[in-house]
Scaffold this motif. Structure first.
Motif, PDB file in Angstrom:
ATOM      1  N   ALA A 255     -14.744 -32.100  61.719  1.00 47.30           N
ATOM      2  CA  ALA A 255     -14.624 -33.536  62.001  1.00 47.30           C
ATOM      3  C   ALA A 255     -13.430 -33.800  62.912  1.00 47.30           C
ATOM      4  O   ALA A 255     -13.531 -34.567  63.880  1.00 47.30           O
TER       5      ALA A 255
ATOM      6  N   SER B 111     -16.410 -38.498  61.680  1.00 49.25           N
ATOM      7  CA  SER B 111     -16.158 -38.418  60.241  1.00 49.25           C
ATOM      8  C   SER B 111     -16.765 -37.142  59.659  1.00 49.25           C
ATOM      9  O   SER B 111     -17.661 -36.525  60.252  1.00 49.25           O
ATOM     10  N   ARG B 112     -16.289 -36.785  58.490  1.00 46.19           N
ATOM     11  CA  ARG B 112     -16.836 -35.629  57.790  1.00 46.19           C
ATOM     12  C   ARG B 112     -18.306 -35.855  57.461  1.00 46.19           C
ATOM     13  O   ARG B 112     -19.111 -34.934  57.495  1.00 46.19           O
ATOM     14  N   GLN B 113     -18.689 -37.094  57.154  1.00 50.52           N
ATOM     15  CA  GLN B 113     -20.086 -37.404  56.852  1.00 50.52           C
ATOM     16  C   GLN B 113     -20.991 -37.133  58.060  1.00 50.52           C
ATOM     17  O   GLN B 113     -22.106 -36.649  57.906  1.00 50.52           O
TER      18      GLN B 113
END
Length: 178
Positions: free
Chosen positions: A33, A39-41
Motif C-alpha cells: 500500500a 489503502s491496504r484494502q
C-alpha cells in the motif's frame, strides 16, 4: 525522491506482481500500500484480482508471496497431529529444525468441511513471527476447532528430512501415528 502519486488499476497490479516475483520474502499488504500510495484494502482487492487470473500468490502470516514453480525436486508429506494450543511452537520448531517447510494447516470441520490456512514457515524466526501474530490478534488456531486434531503439509528437499521431522513429532507425542 519519493513519488506520492497513486498508482492506478492494472499498472498497480502489474507492479505488485513484479515486486512479489523479485522478492525472496513475503511483502505485507501495508508495504505494498505504501509503495503504491493506496489503502491496504485496495491491495487486498488487487491480490484477489491477481489470484483470479491464476497468479500463484499466497497470503502467509508474514505477508504475500509469489509461489513460482521450482526446478528443484521437492518432496511433500502430510502429517496428522494432535496437541494443545500451547504446544504449537514446540510442534513447529520440531519440524523446521529438520529443514522442513510447514506449508499449511488444515482440518476437517463438522459444519464447514475442509478448512485450510497457509503457514509457510521454514525456520524458528518465521515460527516466532507466526506465533506472535496469532497472539497479538488473539486469533484462534484451527486445531482449537477440532479438539487439537489437524494436519500439516510439509515440504523438504529430501524424503529423509520429512521422515526425521515426522519421527520427532511422534517421539514428542504430537503426531497421530499412522
Amino acid at each position: 525522491m519519493r513519488d506520492n502519486r497513486k498508482v492506478s488499476g492494472e499498472n498497480r497490479r502489474n507492479k505488485i506482481l513484479q515486486w512479489l516475483k523479485e522478492k525472496n520474502r513475503p511483502i505485507t499488504g501495508g508495504e505494498l500500500a505504501t509503495m503504491t500510495n493506496v489503502s491496504r484494502q485496495v491491495i487486498v482487492q488487487d491480490i484477489s484480482l491477481l489470484k483470479a487470473k491464476n497468479e500463484p500468490i499466497i497470503a502467509t502470516s508474514q505477508g504475500y508471496m509469489f509461489m513460482a514453480p521450482t526446478n528443484n525436486k521437492a518432496y511433500e508429506r502430510v502429517v496428522a497431529c494432535n496437541h494443545t494450543r500451547e504446544e504449537t511452537r514446540k510442534e513447529l520448531y520440531l519440524m523446521v529444525d529438520h529443514g522442513v517447510t510447514v506449508k499449511n494447516v488444515f482440518i476437517e470441520h463438522p459444519v464447514y468441511g475442509d478448512l485450510e490456512a497457509s503457514i509457510m514457515v521454514s525456520n524458528r524466526s518465521e515460527v516466532d513471527h507466526f506465533i506472535k501474530q496469532v497472539e497479538e490478534t488473539k486469533a484462534v488456531y484451527l486445531l482449537e476447532l477440532t479438539n487439537g486434531i489437524h494436519l500439516h503439509t510439509l515440504e523438504a528437499d529430501s524424503e529423509e528430512k520429512l521422515e526425521l521431522a515426522y519421527q520427532s513429532l511422534c517421539k514428542a507425542g504430537l503426531a497421530i501415528d499412522a
